[in-house]
Design a protein around this motif. Sequence first.
Motif, PDB file in Angstrom:
ATOM      1  N   ALA A  51      12.395   8.113  16.404  1.00  0.00           N
ATOM      2  CA  ALA A  51      11.895   7.591  17.674  1.00  0.00           C
ATOM      3  C   ALA A  51      12.298   8.576  18.758  1.00  0.00           C
ATOM      4  CB  ALA A  51      12.478   6.209  17.953  1.00  0.00           C
ATOM      5  N   THR A  52      11.332   9.041  19.551  1.00  0.00           N
ATOM      6  CA  THR A  52      11.613  10.063  20.560  1.00  0.00           C
ATOM      7  C   THR A  52      11.742   9.477  21.969  1.00  0.00           C
ATOM      8  OG1 THR A  52       9.253  10.536  20.699  1.00  0.00           O
ATOM      9  CG2 THR A  52      10.569  11.908  19.223  1.00  0.00           C
ATOM     10  N   SER A  53      11.963   8.173  22.039  1.00  0.00           N
ATOM     11  CA  SER A  53      12.244   7.542  23.330  1.00  0.00           C
ATOM     12  C   SER A  53      12.948   6.216  23.081  1.00  0.00           C
ATOM     13  CB  SER A  53      10.954   7.298  24.126  1.00  0.00           C
ATOM     14  OG  SER A  53      10.185   6.263  23.522  1.00  0.00           O
ATOM     15  N   GLY A  54      13.641   5.729  24.095  1.00  0.00           N
ATOM     16  CA  GLY A  54      14.320   4.443  23.978  1.00  0.00           C
ATOM     17  C   GLY A  54      13.364   3.292  23.721  1.00  0.00           C
ATOM     18  N   PRO A  55      12.238   3.180  24.488  1.00  0.00           N
ATOM     19  CA  PRO A  55      11.300   2.089  24.245  1.00  0.00           C
ATOM     20  C   PRO A  55      10.717   2.110  22.828  1.00  0.00           C
ATOM     21  CG  PRO A  55      10.933   3.033  26.408  1.00  0.00           C
ATOM     22  CD  PRO A  55      11.923   3.911  25.732  1.00  0.00           C
ATOM     23  N   GLU A  56      10.430   3.306  22.296  1.00  0.00           N
ATOM     24  CA  GLU A  56       9.899   3.400  20.933  1.00  0.00           C
ATOM     25  C   GLU A  56      10.937   2.913  19.924  1.00  0.00           C
ATOM     26  OE1 GLU A  56       8.237   6.671  17.676  1.00  0.00           O
ATOM     27  OE2 GLU A  56       8.804   7.330  19.697  1.00  0.00           O
ATOM     28  N   ALA A  57      12.207   3.297  20.144  1.00  0.00           N
ATOM     29  CA  ALA A  57      13.278   2.847  19.250  1.00  0.00           C
ATOM     30  C   ALA A  57      13.432   1.325  19.303  1.00  0.00           C
ATOM     31  CB  ALA A  57      14.588   3.517  19.640  1.00  0.00           C
ATOM     32  N   ALA A  58      13.374   0.774  20.523  1.00  0.00           N
ATOM     33  CA  ALA A  58      13.503  -0.675  20.679  1.00  0.00           C
ATOM     34  C   ALA A  58      12.398  -1.402  19.924  1.00  0.00           C
ATOM     35  CB  ALA A  58      13.486  -1.049  22.154  1.00  0.00           C
ATOM     36  N   THR A  71      21.668   7.249  17.498  1.00  0.00           N
ATOM     37  CA  THR A  71      20.955   7.261  18.778  1.00  0.00           C
ATOM     38  C   THR A  71      21.687   8.072  19.839  1.00  0.00           C
ATOM     39  OG1 THR A  71      20.040   5.864  20.551  1.00  0.00           O
ATOM     40  CG2 THR A  71      22.035   5.079  19.475  1.00  0.00           C
ATOM     41  N   ASP A  72      20.896   8.802  20.643  1.00  0.00           N
ATOM     42  CA  ASP A  72      21.450   9.525  21.788  1.00  0.00           C
ATOM     43  C   ASP A  72      21.913   8.510  22.826  1.00  0.00           C
ATOM     44  OD1 ASP A  72      22.219  11.585  23.361  1.00  0.00           O
ATOM     45  OD2 ASP A  72      20.205  12.255  23.899  1.00  0.00           O
ATOM     46  N   MET A  73      22.932   8.866  23.573  1.00  0.00           N
ATOM     47  CA  MET A  73      23.446   7.974  24.604  1.00  0.00           C
ATOM     48  C   MET A  73      22.557   7.968  25.827  1.00  0.00           C
ATOM     49  SD  MET A  73      26.361   6.291  24.065  1.00  0.00           S
ATOM     50  CE  MET A  73      26.917   6.115  25.751  1.00  0.00           C
ATOM     51  N   VAL A  74      22.165   9.168  26.301  1.00  0.00           N
ATOM     52  CA  VAL A  74      21.464   9.311  27.581  1.00  0.00           C
ATOM     53  C   VAL A  74      19.970   9.481  27.334  1.00  0.00           C
ATOM     54  CG1 VAL A  74      21.297  10.618  29.713  1.00  0.00           C
ATOM     55  CG2 VAL A  74      23.524  10.368  28.589  1.00  0.00           C
ATOM     56  N   MET A  75      19.199   8.468  27.703  1.00  0.00           N
ATOM     57  CA  MET A  75      17.742   8.521  27.576  1.00  0.00           C
ATOM     58  C   MET A  75      17.130   7.775  28.746  1.00  0.00           C
ATOM     59  SD  MET A  75      17.114   7.862  23.476  1.00  0.00           S
ATOM     60  CE  MET A  75      17.969   6.285  23.497  1.00  0.00           C
ATOM     61  N   ASN A  76      15.896   8.101  29.044  1.00  0.00           N
ATOM     62  CA  ASN A  76      15.187   7.431  30.134  1.00  0.00           C
ATOM     63  C   ASN A  76      14.733   6.039  29.694  1.00  0.00           C
ATOM     64  OD1 ASN A  76      15.455   9.751  31.720  1.00  0.00           O
ATOM     65  ND2 ASN A  76      13.546  10.625  30.908  1.00  0.00           N
TER      66      ASN A  76
END
Length: 479
Positions: A51-58, A71-76
């Motif tokens: 997943a290349t974004s927080g919303p996609e991961a969610a 998961t990366d800590m800092v994402m938009n």
Amino acid sequence: MSKKTDASDAESDQPSIDPSNLRLLVVDNEAAHARAMTDSLEKVGYQCDVATSGPEAAKRIESDVYDIIVTDMVMNDVDGMQILSLARQKLPDSEVIMVTGHATVPVAVEAMQIGAFNFLEKPITPNRLRAIVAKAAEQVGLKRQNTELRQRLDERFGFEGIIYTSKKMQTVIDRLRRIAATDATVLITGESGTGKEMIAQAIHQNSPRRNKRIVAINTRAVSEQLVESELFGHVKGSFTDAVSDREGAFQYANGGTLFLDEVGDMPMSTQIKLLRVLEESQITRVGDNKPIKVNVRLVSATNRPLEEMVEAGTFRNDLYFRLKVVTVELPPLRDRRDDVIPLMDHFRKYFLRRHDKSTAHFTPAVTKRFFAYDWPGNVRQLRNFVETMVVLDTDQSLDVDDLPPELMGEGQDDSGEIVVASGGPSDLIGQPLSQIERWAIEETLKLTGDNREEAAKILGIGARTLYRRLDQYKNDEEA
């Protein structure tokens, strides 16, 4: 600031659980970084989604199942802490690894305090990534083992693991379901061999204390001199053989359940101390003066008439009422003959597996003898008989020649013919033949485990006749 890969990391690159049996989600809004981590993990066998974004991961966490999330800590939009929170809610058995830069290490530590498995500090080396994921995989494997163990305990000791078809046992199980969810003290009564310890296990396994220990003590099997030490523990030097301090059953079961079997055999001096423990929720070890708080649910059992013992002065009246806040009476097997056939089949399958035998089946003659027998030793005796027959069998047919001596002549009349157990209601005498016939049909169906063709053979009638009778009984009940 990178961390060097040491020998321990290299050794732990491969988890004890097969990587191909795990699903991973790698989350990073830098696609190249996400791809690099995924390639490194897939090379050692992990199945990875990206997943290349927080919303996609969610979205993926909401709709799919993952064992490990990196998961990366800092994402938009949706950051790593939000991903962690969502994973804890939706995938409580998963492990979450946080990826962080040097500036966000304190936040990563905070994340671990609220449920993250570990964190990786950038830049990440492939070996370091694999080592941390391998450790997370081991934790996932341990959780799976615990889940499987819990399932096996449920199968063995849950209410579903109790074999019965009779109405009497159904009444007992309905009562147990209500009791188990509470914290009430329980007294189980019944003859030897009726399964009192299994019922105690089922109460514990279906209670809020199920994740804690259940400790069983048979007070009859412990000498009178040592029973208090077994229950309450002792300190070094309190008696001749006390060479060190020892926890008693109450301390060992703290937070869980203590099962006292054969409680009617407890010495009077111990009864007094047990009553004090139940009243004060604290114990004092033998040879010590310091009280210790305990939180234990007490389940006790006896095959002795405690009420008569109270009247005779051999059991304390106040303790008796403390123990019997809720009572469960287990009926003897002879009073629930409907359960004999399913118990036979259950133990047959169990002992075939245990003794590594392919197959063996009871003959109708043996089934009739089991059904006719009065079972003075109850379910324990039936279990032992079935094991004996399975062990001795050589032709995959559990027949009369495999029977224990106690059953060799059971269920035969003077002519040698096998007969079904007596015990029909005495009020059938003087009733119409149709009523007696219905009783005979229903009892024979119980004997055959509701096998109508076999029941018809035993009754000496055609299968179609039996079906017509059953339809008639059904119509009479609906009328």
